[in-house]
Scaffold this motif. Sequence first.
Motif, PDB file in Angstrom:
ATOM      1  N   LYS A 149       0.807  -1.213   0.010  1.00  0.00           N
ATOM      2  CA  LYS A 149      -0.128  -0.048  -0.103  1.00  0.00           C
ATOM      3  C   LYS A 149       0.844   1.174   0.076  1.00  0.00           C
ATOM      4  N   ALA A 151       1.182   5.405  -0.308  1.00  0.00           N
ATOM      5  CA  ALA A 151       0.645   6.707  -0.509  1.00  0.00           C
ATOM      6  C   ALA A 151       1.430   7.615  -0.998  1.00  0.00           C
ATOM      7  N   THR A 173      -1.947  -1.036  -4.365  1.00  0.00           N
ATOM      8  CA  THR A 173      -2.500  -0.068  -3.831  1.00  0.00           C
ATOM      9  C   THR A 173      -1.943   1.328  -3.933  1.00  0.00           C
ATOM     10  N   THR A 175      -2.670   5.250  -3.018  1.00  0.00           N
ATOM     11  CA  THR A 175      -3.475   6.220  -2.893  1.00  0.00           C
ATOM     12  C   THR A 175      -2.939   7.743  -2.818  1.00  0.00           C
ATOM     13  N   THR A 204      -6.880   5.049  -5.443  1.00  0.00           N
ATOM     14  CA  THR A 204      -7.805   6.289  -5.159  1.00  0.00           C
ATOM     15  C   THR A 204      -7.316   7.602  -4.797  1.00  0.00           C
ATOM     16  N   THR A 206      -7.551  11.104  -2.251  1.00  0.00           N
ATOM     17  CA  THR A 206      -8.243  11.647  -1.009  1.00  0.00           C
ATOM     18  C   THR A 206      -7.573  12.842  -0.716  1.00  0.00           C
ATOM     19  N   ASP A 211      -6.422   9.007   5.914  1.00  0.00           N
ATOM     20  CA  ASP A 211      -6.741   7.923   5.269  1.00  0.00           C
ATOM     21  C   ASP A 211      -5.919   6.814   4.901  1.00  0.00           C
ATOM     22  N   ILE A 212      -4.648   7.228   5.124  1.00  0.00           N
ATOM     23  CA  ILE A 212      -3.406   6.376   4.751  1.00  0.00           C
ATOM     24  C   ILE A 212      -2.730   5.780   5.895  1.00  0.00           C
TER      25      ILE A 212
END
Length: 302
Positions: A149, A151, A173, A175, A204, A206, A211-212
């Motif tokens: 994930k 970010a 993922t 973001t 995504t 944001t 959110d991360i």
Amino acid sequence: MNDLLTGFEMTQQQALDLIALGKELKANPAKFAQALAGKSVVTLFEKQSLRTRVTFDIGVNKLGGHAVYLDQANGAMGSREDVKDFAANISRWADCIVARVYDHKTLVEMQEYSTVPVINSLCDLYHPCQGMADFLTVAQNYDDVSKVKLAYIGDGNNVTHSLFIAGAILGATVTAVCPIGHSPDAQILKQAQDIAAKTGATITVTDKVEDIKGFDVVYGDTWLSMGDDTPLEQIKAKFMPYQINQELLDTTGIKHVLHCQPAHRGLDITSEVMDGPASLIFDQAENRMHIQNAIMLTLINK
Ligand code: CP
Ligand code: NVA
């Protein structure tokens, strides 16, 4: 895949193959010392560069080839002569064109009139060599990239788009955490999400740092990209909450930090983090050369 203009040209297998070849080039440089013997690469720059200029030049040299650097002092593209004539001429001498341009359309025109592969080394919309170097760096630290994930935090820009594209293709993922009004391009986001729907990736956007929480990697870039003349003072207060600092790592639990550089210490990232144990930033800069060599070998020796 004949060129690398956006990253969307790559299948998942091709992206994985490039990462595998990048790792091999890094581990066994001697094996590739003549891989581009007799080949020439022209690197064209409309904008400034440290990493891209040096990694392509030294990278081609390490493969036994020859790199020719052209900046705009030798005649600006589209001004001294047409972009298509630049492409047609260079194609007669060189085996590959690497170009850093203001407008993505310049690359599209160059590709149309070039008979040799064209590689985008940054434009207003994409930085595919960067995105692939970033995922090579991730792959060196995580066994399964599809479980990672990542970010991106800051201005939604060319680097964000390339992380979306590479991440979507590889099933990861990604973001982007961007202040309101600084989101990535909606159309590129949608294209990446369409790929993600097939690969199992999650892409995504944001504006909320919370959110991360629980992410693995955080990634930064300059708040003002080349060609953006907005005064720093005009955006600084809006971007400060998106700074990469120790507090961000502590509150999110994030373990690794990437930054494409140039970094602006005290603004987009603190020195404490950039020089600290979580930073993979200089591995990432080194990896630009290895992945670009993988890209050139793949496209030139096709
Ligand atoms: N990351 C990157 O492309 O750096 P340069 O602008 O210095 O080439
Ligand atoms: N987004 C930055 C990246 C620099 C490598 C820019 O375009 O200036």
